[in-house]
Structures are given as structure tokens and as C-alpha cells.
Design a protein around this motif. Sequence first.
Motif, PDB file in Angstrom:
ATOM      1  N   LEU A 146       0.842  -1.192   0.000  1.00  0.00           N
ATOM      2  CA  LEU A 146       0.000   0.000   0.000  1.00  0.00           C
ATOM      3  C   LEU A 146       0.879   1.243   0.000  1.00  0.00           C
ATOM      4  CD1 LEU A 146      -2.927   1.185   0.290  1.00  0.00           C
ATOM      5  CD2 LEU A 146      -2.457   1.306   2.748  1.00  0.00           C
ATOM      6  N   ALA A 147       0.826   2.008  -1.084  1.00  0.00           N
ATOM      7  CA  ALA A 147       1.548   3.276  -1.176  1.00  0.00           C
ATOM      8  C   ALA A 147       0.674   4.384  -0.591  1.00  0.00           C
ATOM      9  CB  ALA A 147       1.897   3.583  -2.626  1.00  0.00           C
ATOM     10  N   ILE A 148       1.246   5.152   0.323  1.00  0.00           N
ATOM     11  CA  ILE A 148       0.505   6.219   1.007  1.00  0.00           C
ATOM     12  C   ILE A 148       1.078   7.559   0.574  1.00  0.00           C
ATOM     13  CG2 ILE A 148      -0.149   7.167   3.249  1.00  0.00           C
ATOM     14  CD1 ILE A 148       0.332   4.365   4.404  1.00  0.00           C
ATOM     15  N   SER A 149       0.204   8.445   0.130  1.00  0.00           N
ATOM     16  CA  SER A 149       0.637   9.781  -0.272  1.00  0.00           C
ATOM     17  C   SER A 149      -0.247  10.833   0.376  1.00  0.00           C
ATOM     18  CB  SER A 149       0.604   9.928  -1.794  1.00  0.00           C
ATOM     19  OG  SER A 149      -0.718   9.818  -2.288  1.00  0.00           O
ATOM     20  N   TYR A 150       0.332  12.016   0.569  1.00  0.00           N
ATOM     21  CA  TYR A 150      -0.377  13.150   1.141  1.00  0.00           C
ATOM     22  C   TYR A 150      -0.318  14.307   0.145  1.00  0.00           C
ATOM     23  CZ  TYR A 150       0.043  10.496   5.464  1.00  0.00           C
ATOM     24  OH  TYR A 150      -0.020   9.505   6.413  1.00  0.00           O
ATOM     25  N   LEU A 190      -8.616  -0.498   4.748  1.00  0.00           N
ATOM     26  CA  LEU A 190      -7.476   0.319   4.353  1.00  0.00           C
ATOM     27  C   LEU A 190      -7.667   1.794   4.696  1.00  0.00           C
ATOM     28  CD1 LEU A 190      -6.447  -1.307   0.952  1.00  0.00           C
ATOM     29  CD2 LEU A 190      -5.479  -1.670   3.229  1.00  0.00           C
ATOM     30  N   GLN A 191      -8.897   2.268   4.703  1.00  0.00           N
ATOM     31  CA  GLN A 191      -9.108   3.653   5.136  1.00  0.00           C
ATOM     32  C   GLN A 191      -8.817   3.803   6.624  1.00  0.00           C
ATOM     33  OE1 GLN A 191     -12.678   5.654   3.994  1.00  0.00           O
ATOM     34  NE2 GLN A 191     -12.215   5.585   1.825  1.00  0.00           N
ATOM     35  N   ARG A 218      -7.115   3.193  -4.120  1.00  0.00           N
ATOM     36  CA  ARG A 218      -7.077   2.723  -5.499  1.00  0.00           C
ATOM     37  C   ARG A 218      -6.293   1.421  -5.601  1.00  0.00           C
ATOM     38  NH1 ARG A 218      -5.972   8.120  -9.277  1.00  0.00           N
ATOM     39  NH2 ARG A 218      -7.542   9.472  -8.286  1.00  0.00           N
ATOM     40  N   GLY A 219      -6.499   0.723  -6.713  1.00  0.00           N
ATOM     41  CA  GLY A 219      -5.724  -0.468  -7.002  1.00  0.00           C
ATOM     42  C   GLY A 219      -6.430  -1.744  -6.590  1.00  0.00           C
ATOM     43  N   ARG A 225      -1.775  -1.456  -4.093  1.00  0.00           N
ATOM     44  CA  ARG A 225      -2.849  -0.506  -3.760  1.00  0.00           C
ATOM     45  C   ARG A 225      -2.245   0.873  -3.471  1.00  0.00           C
ATOM     46  NH1 ARG A 225      -7.301  -3.887  -1.881  1.00  0.00           N
ATOM     47  NH2 ARG A 225      -6.799  -5.971  -2.651  1.00  0.00           N
ATOM     48  N   GLU A 226      -3.106   1.864  -3.493  1.00  0.00           N
ATOM     49  CA  GLU A 226      -2.705   3.227  -3.160  1.00  0.00           C
ATOM     50  C   GLU A 226      -3.722   3.828  -2.200  1.00  0.00           C
ATOM     51  OE1 GLU A 226      -1.072   5.901  -6.477  1.00  0.00           O
ATOM     52  OE2 GLU A 226      -2.317   4.458  -7.553  1.00  0.00           O
TER      53      GLU A 226
END
Length: 271
Positions: free
Chosen positions: A35-39, A54-55, A80-81, A86-87
Motif C-alpha cells: 500500500l503506497a501512502i501519499s499526502y 485500508l481507510q 485505489r488499485g 494498492r494506493e
Amino acid sequence: MPERKASPAASSAYSYVELGSQHAHQAELAEECALAISYNDLNQAVMMVSPHHLQDFAVGFSLGNGWINSIDDIYDIDIRGLASSREARLEVSSRCFWAIKQQRRQLAGNSGCGLCGVDALDQALPVLDALPGAPLPPLEHLQGLRDRIGEQQQLARNSGALHAALFIDAQGDIRLCREDIGRHNALDKLIGALARERIDSHGGFALVTSRCSLELLHKAVRAGIATLVSLSAPTALTVEWARRHRLNLIHLPHHSSPRVYSPAPVNEESA
């Protein structure tokens, strides 16, 4: 921020043979994904997690690492994914985004290492505000709890190999259970679920089925959880930090009474 609920069947069946036998069997194995996490479109981390809730994980991971201060700092979450990739794209307040960018600059270092230099020590041993302190949970809320946990672990029932983090409320009822291949991830998911559902943790406690290490204490203190119970014994450093930060820390052994490591016994010095 809707999210599809996890299915108890979040595992896959694989065939195996027992050593010395040719007879095939099947076993359910726990799934995991990257799981890639971005802000605000800035990539921050990639975590290996179980692909459910995941949320909750994204929120709890952000709170537990001190990157956001409140669920209200998150404006949107887009998951997503599919399958193993996943993202989690989070839109956060400008104040929190600035702090995240500052931390990225401080931790920039050799790509071959995990945490580098003095700033890495600050992250591993952060300055945390002490909790206000709270009464210990009643003994009856802990009695028989190991058996009750098993009833809540729907995913582990199929595949095993999963840690769990649970929230037990002030009445002694299990309100939430979150599971993951990672013990840190399970607690992150629980913290995220408490925040997303705006459940007041006052009077209740969190329980982790894993050993209680210092990183789990960091997450509990940042989330304002007053009492942390673990099924395995805590480390010495975790006990020291729990006492320093006024976190109630309890170990729930298999065959003996709950052991309260924090607060310290009043007669400890004279013992």
C-alpha cells in the motif's frame, strides 16, 4: 469516505503436502498487499498490509506517526488499485502537509538505510506529551478476555498469521476489532476506526494480541488511549515509557492474573 467492508474470506486457499507424505491438503493463507501512502500527491511511505480496512489504516497510520493531529485534518481518502498493489491518496490540511514535508527533509539520507542520523533517533524516541492518567480497568473486564478475542478474529479464524487490535469500552464490551499481518498495522487500523467512527476511548482500553513494543506505546499515547493491554509481555523500555507518560500498561498472561506494569506498584522501591 466510503469503504467496502472487509470480508471474512480475505484469504486464499493453497495446496500443501506434509513432509514425508504425498497426500495433498488445502490451507487458507492470509493475503497481503503493498500500500503506497501519499499526502496531497506527495509519496510518503509504502507499507505491506492486509488488504482490508485500508481507510482505517490510512487514518490510524497518519495519527499514530504524528503526521496529523485529528481526523478533521483529513479532507479526503481515495483508495485505489487491486490485488497486490494498492494506493491510499490522502488530502490533508496545508498545516499538516507542511509538517510532513519538513519531516521528509529531515530524514533524507542514504537510500540503502531505513532511518538515518540524529533525526532518526528523534523519530524512534520522540518527545510525547504525557497522558492525563486514568483509572485501571475493572478486573472483570479482563477476565475471560482471551476467549472473547477469538470470537472477534474472523480473518484469523480462516488463515491464522494475523495480529489483532481491539477496543473494549467502559462497559467491558468489545466495540471494535481490526486485524492485519503487521502488529503495528493492526493498531493503526484500530486507531483509525476509533477516529473515523468518532468513538470516545475514555474509560475503555485497547488490546493487542502481539508483544507490546515501544512503537505501539507511541501510537497509543498519540491517540490518547489511556490503557494498553497486551497478550505478550512488554519490553523493559516500553514499561519505562509507559510510566513516564502515564499510560496504563497491562500484560494478560495465559494462566495467571493480569499484570499491571504501569503505573508502578506503590511499594516497588521498598520491594
